[in-house]
Design an enzyme around this catalytic site. Structure first.
Site, PDB file in Angstrom:
ATOM      1  N   ASP A  46       7.171   9.059 -18.864  1.00 18.65           N
ATOM      2  CA  ASP A  46       5.751   8.838 -18.575  1.00 18.65           C
ATOM      3  C   ASP A  46       5.429   9.179 -17.121  1.00 18.65           C
ATOM      4  O   ASP A  46       4.537   9.980 -16.851  1.00 18.65           O
ATOM      5  CB  ASP A  46       5.371   7.393 -18.873  1.00 18.65           C
ATOM      6  CG  ASP A  46       5.494   7.068 -20.358  1.00 18.65           C
ATOM      7  OD1 ASP A  46       5.214   7.960 -21.186  1.00 18.65           O
ATOM      8  OD2 ASP A  46       5.881   5.938 -20.689  1.00 18.65           O
ATOM      9  N   ASP A  73      -0.814   9.093  -6.503  1.00 19.48           N
ATOM     10  CA  ASP A  73       0.293   9.583  -5.674  1.00 19.48           C
ATOM     11  C   ASP A  73       0.515   8.718  -4.442  1.00 19.48           C
ATOM     12  O   ASP A  73       1.498   8.903  -3.712  1.00 19.48           O
ATOM     13  CB  ASP A  73       0.076  11.045  -5.277  1.00 19.48           C
ATOM     14  CG  ASP A  73      -1.161  11.251  -4.410  1.00 19.48           C
ATOM     15  OD1 ASP A  73      -1.994  10.329  -4.315  1.00 19.48           O
ATOM     16  OD2 ASP A  73      -1.320  12.357  -3.843  1.00 19.48           O
ATOM     17  N   HIS A 138     -11.469  12.393   2.215  1.00 19.74           N
ATOM     18  CA  HIS A 138     -10.726  12.776   1.018  1.00 19.74           C
ATOM     19  C   HIS A 138     -11.692  12.643  -0.160  1.00 19.74           C
ATOM     20  O   HIS A 138     -12.885  12.392   0.027  1.00 19.74           O
ATOM     21  CB  HIS A 138      -9.482  11.898   0.868  1.00 19.74           C
ATOM     22  CG  HIS A 138      -8.506  12.362  -0.167  1.00 19.74           C
ATOM     23  ND1 HIS A 138      -8.190  13.700  -0.355  1.00 19.74           N
ATOM     24  CD2 HIS A 138      -7.791  11.678  -1.107  1.00 19.74           C
ATOM     25  CE1 HIS A 138      -7.316  13.809  -1.343  1.00 19.74           C
ATOM     26  NE2 HIS A 138      -7.068  12.604  -1.814  1.00 19.74           N
ATOM     27  N   ASP A 160      -3.642  11.765   2.666  1.00 16.58           N
ATOM     28  CA  ASP A 160      -4.398  12.949   2.214  1.00 16.58           C
ATOM     29  C   ASP A 160      -5.664  13.066   3.061  1.00 16.58           C
ATOM     30  O   ASP A 160      -6.383  12.084   3.247  1.00 16.58           O
ATOM     31  CB  ASP A 160      -4.788  12.808   0.744  1.00 16.58           C
ATOM     32  CG  ASP A 160      -3.588  12.873  -0.187  1.00 16.58           C
ATOM     33  OD1 ASP A 160      -2.456  12.996   0.315  1.00 16.58           O
ATOM     34  OD2 ASP A 160      -3.789  12.784  -1.408  1.00 16.58           O
ATOM     35  N   ASP A 192      -0.162  15.658   5.851  1.00 16.42           N
ATOM     36  CA  ASP A 192      -0.399  16.201   4.512  1.00 16.42           C
ATOM     37  C   ASP A 192      -0.259  17.721   4.513  1.00 16.42           C
ATOM     38  O   ASP A 192      -0.908  18.416   5.278  1.00 16.42           O
ATOM     39  CB  ASP A 192      -1.818  15.779   4.097  1.00 16.42           C
ATOM     40  CG  ASP A 192      -2.284  16.389   2.788  1.00 16.42           C
ATOM     41  OD1 ASP A 192      -1.447  16.929   2.042  1.00 16.42           O
ATOM     42  OD2 ASP A 192      -3.498  16.306   2.510  1.00 16.42           O
ATOM     43  N   ALA A 229      -9.852  10.527 -12.809  1.00 18.67           N
ATOM     44  CA  ALA A 229     -10.602   9.274 -12.816  1.00 18.67           C
ATOM     45  C   ALA A 229     -10.839   8.713 -11.417  1.00 18.67           C
ATOM     46  O   ALA A 229     -11.914   8.188 -11.118  1.00 18.67           O
ATOM     47  CB  ALA A 229      -9.870   8.241 -13.673  1.00 18.67           C
ATOM     48  N   ASN A 231     -11.130  10.302  -8.630  1.00 18.72           N
ATOM     49  CA  ASN A 231     -11.894  11.169  -7.732  1.00 18.72           C
ATOM     50  C   ASN A 231     -13.341  10.653  -7.729  1.00 18.72           C
ATOM     51  O   ASN A 231     -14.219  11.187  -8.393  1.00 18.72           O
ATOM     52  CB  ASN A 231     -11.826  12.622  -8.200  1.00 18.72           C
ATOM     53  CG  ASN A 231     -12.414  13.593  -7.180  1.00 18.72           C
ATOM     54  OD1 ASN A 231     -13.235  13.209  -6.339  1.00 18.72           O
ATOM     55  ND2 ASN A 231     -12.011  14.841  -7.264  1.00 18.72           N
ATOM     56  N   HIS A 365      -7.692  18.438   0.017  1.00 18.92           N
ATOM     57  CA  HIS A 365      -6.638  18.554   1.024  1.00 18.92           C
ATOM     58  C   HIS A 365      -6.999  19.580   2.087  1.00 18.92           C
ATOM     59  O   HIS A 365      -7.752  20.532   1.837  1.00 18.92           O
ATOM     60  CB  HIS A 365      -5.315  18.940   0.356  1.00 18.92           C
ATOM     61  CG  HIS A 365      -4.826  17.933  -0.630  1.00 18.92           C
ATOM     62  ND1 HIS A 365      -4.107  16.829  -0.267  1.00 18.92           N
ATOM     63  CD2 HIS A 365      -4.979  17.854  -1.987  1.00 18.92           C
ATOM     64  CE1 HIS A 365      -3.824  16.110  -1.348  1.00 18.92           C
ATOM     65  NE2 HIS A 365      -4.343  16.721  -2.394  1.00 18.92           N
TER      66      HIS A 365
END
Length: 576
Positions: A46, A73, A138, A160, A192, A229, A231, A365
């Site tokens: 997963d 992440d 971001h 990020d 980043d 989702a 974002n 990014h």
């Protein structure tokens, strides 16, 4: 001077799974705690999270986890981490809200509640280290970088980021703060690298919003929007565009509903129309031209969901010729093949496809210019590119050298490398053992290379099961071998192969029964080895061979001139 070790536990030479430990004398600071989604070869897995055996050995030295933003992440591994390490977690209001959602969704960690909300004005003192934060831009509000102020200088982790002078409130970078941090003296910068190959400037978010609105205006069919989702910026742009053209929005996906509800409650997301959101059942009663379906899929990733729709496997949404699938997420290079495959599947279903990445260079990014601007703000003595595959880290290192960072002061690390500062010089020294921990269902770390190898063999060459019943006392085979095959060959058209295999097994078993030093382990291995050689000679394939040996003891006794047979059976072995 402080002794400092910087150890990547993930996020280097890979996409996602950002986690970095900074040891300052006797304290350990954890920067982000993320996961990554598995590559295709990790069959059935997963998600993948960092392995923290080293941290287990030094658990009493960990002072806290410092999160930069609320994407998977950066926070995805947190439920597993806080279940084991009872340390405080720090982040912005939005980041902590999403972190709580993630932690509470895990039955093992849902009782954890040591969260602390911080902002760009917060300073936290830990003996000789002061932790502070700075605002970054971001695709999610309240993203922040982290500064560890030590006696030897600042350790800065950007998280990020990108630069966008038109960014909305809550997404703006504090340029003055960046200049202030740089003027204080930066010993090491962890920055980043995800956009290090992007030579152009990333599109401004206001232009992306205009592009989405234009798409909605000139589309008269149902629109299915694929997005990530978390974002939040993109979700807001979709809401605004839908309201402007008088469409209603359906939220498809449990993760998306939770995130939107949380963002609305915190005021990080707004509804331009109170009646904008409707249910799927209400949408089916409306004209398709009045509907936008926002699809994010499991764990917020839309690509697999789009594939299910295209194949007719989604119980709620069936794609047809009157649909427009609008992909508003920009895939990483590692996902490009999968995205193109998905687009092909959508076209086959009859629907149209449009993607922002076809026309605009949209990314959350930093581009090459942005990366160099950050380097010029920070003016680091040492530089460690993070968050990206090797080619991205290498390109970022080259960009750093172009703005004056010496090559020997730049470190392209691998997981577990220790970048050590002894008070005078920083260098890559020893290495700690850091691997990956794979999550499969409720199993955490119980899937290793051997299991993955077997899954790969099963997927490629199938399984070959042979069942034999023996009487070891009489040294004979009671029931002839029965063979079952799945994913190897079609049995009905390969009768001769099955018969020859059964004969070979019978001979092998009888040879072992006749051996005075009979051994169950040797018998099973002998069957595997001989079958493996034979099947490869015949088919050039290596299926998983599973011998099942049953023992039956037969004791004859006379009673009223009739024989009765008593059987005492047991299965000696069926699996490895």
């Amino acid at each position: 001077m402080s002794n400092i070790n910087i150890i990547p536990f993930g996020g280097v030479r890979e996409n996602g799974k950002n986690m970095y430990a900074v040891e300052v004398d006797n304290q350990i600071f954890i920067l982000d705690c993320g996961l990554k989604y598995p590559e295709n070869e990790l069959l059935g897995i997963d998600v993948v999270i960092p392995d923290w055996d080293y941290l287990r050995e030094n658990a009493d030295r960990i002072v806290g986890v410092f999160l930069t933003h609320g994407h998977a992440d950066a926070i995805g591994a947190l439920p597993y981490f806080v279940d084991e390490f009872k340390v405080p977690v720090f982040g912005s209001e939005m980041t902590i809200a999403l972190a709580k959602l993630s932690v509470n969704a895990n039955s093992e960690s849902k009782k954890y509640d040591d969260f602390h909300i911080v902002d760009a004005d917060t300073e936290i003192d830990f003996d000789d280290v002061t932790v502070s934060f700075f605002k970054t831009t971001h695709s999610i509000p309240e993203s922040m970088g982290v500064v560890l102020a030590t006696k030897s200088g600042n350790i800065v982790y950007t998280g990020d980021f990108k630069f966008d002078q038109t960014a909305a409130k809550g997404y703006q970078t504090d340029l003055a703060r960046l200049a202030e941090i740089g003027s204080q003296g930066v010993l090491a910068l962890l920055s980043d690298s995800a956009g290090a190959e992007n030579a152009g400037q990333s599109e401004k978010e206001k232009n992306i919003a205009a592009y989405i609105l234009e798409t909605f205006k000139y589309t008269d069919q149902r629109i299915i929007v694929a997005s990530v989702a978390s974002n939040i910026m993109r979700v807001q742009q979709i809401f605004n565009a839908a309201a402007a053209v008088e469409r209603k929005v359906v939220l498809s996906g449990h993760d998306l509903e939770k995130i939107v509800k949380t963002a609305l409650a915190l005021g990080k997301l707004t509804l331009p129309d109170e009646d904008l959101l409707i249910s799927m059942s209400d949408a089916k009663k409306m004209d398709p031209s009045q509907v936008v379906i926002l699809e994010t899929g499991k764990m917020g990733e839309p690509i697999k969901s789009l594939q299910r729709m295209a194949n007719g496997e989604d119980k709620n949404i069936k794609l047809n010729e009157s649909d427009l699938v609008f992909i508003t997420t920009t895939p990483s290079h590692a996902m490009e093949t999968e995205v193109q495959k998905t687009r092909d599947m959508i076209y086959r279903s009859g629907a149209e496809v449009k993607a922002i990445s076809d026309d605009l260079q949209s990314s959350g990014h930093a581009s090459q210019n942005d990366l160099q601007l950050m380097l010029n703000f920070m003016k680091p003595e040492y530089f460690i590119p993070v968050q990206g595959e090797y080619r991205l880290l290498n390109r970022h290192a080259q960009l750093a050298q172009e703005v004056g960072v010496p090559k020997d002061h730049t470190f392209i690390t691998a997981k577990g490398d220790i970048v050590a500062f002894d008070g005078e010089q920083m260098r890559i020294g020893d290495k700690v053992d850091v691997g990956d921990t794979m999550i499969d269902g409720i199993g955490v770390g119980d899937i290793g290379n051997i299991v993955l190898r077997d899954r790969r063999v099963l997927a490629e060459d199938g399984i070959f099961v042979v069942v034999v019943t023996i009487d070891r006392r009489k040294k004979k085979i009671v029931a002839h071998p029965k063979i079952t095959s799945r994913g190897f060959v079609f049995v009905k058209t390969n009768r001769e192969l099955m018969n020859q295999s059964a004969k070979l097994v019978e001979e092998t078993v009888q040879d072992n029964l006749d051996n005075k030093e009979f051994d169950w382990g040797h018998l099973k291995q002998d069957v595997r080895d001989k079958l493996n050689r034979f099947l490869f000679e015949q088919t050039k394939r290596h299926p998983v061979i599973l011998p099942v040996i049953m023992e039956v003891n037969q004791h004859a006794r006379k009673s009223n001139k009739k024989k009765k047979v008593s059987k005492d059976s047991k299965e000696k072995d069926s699996n490895e």
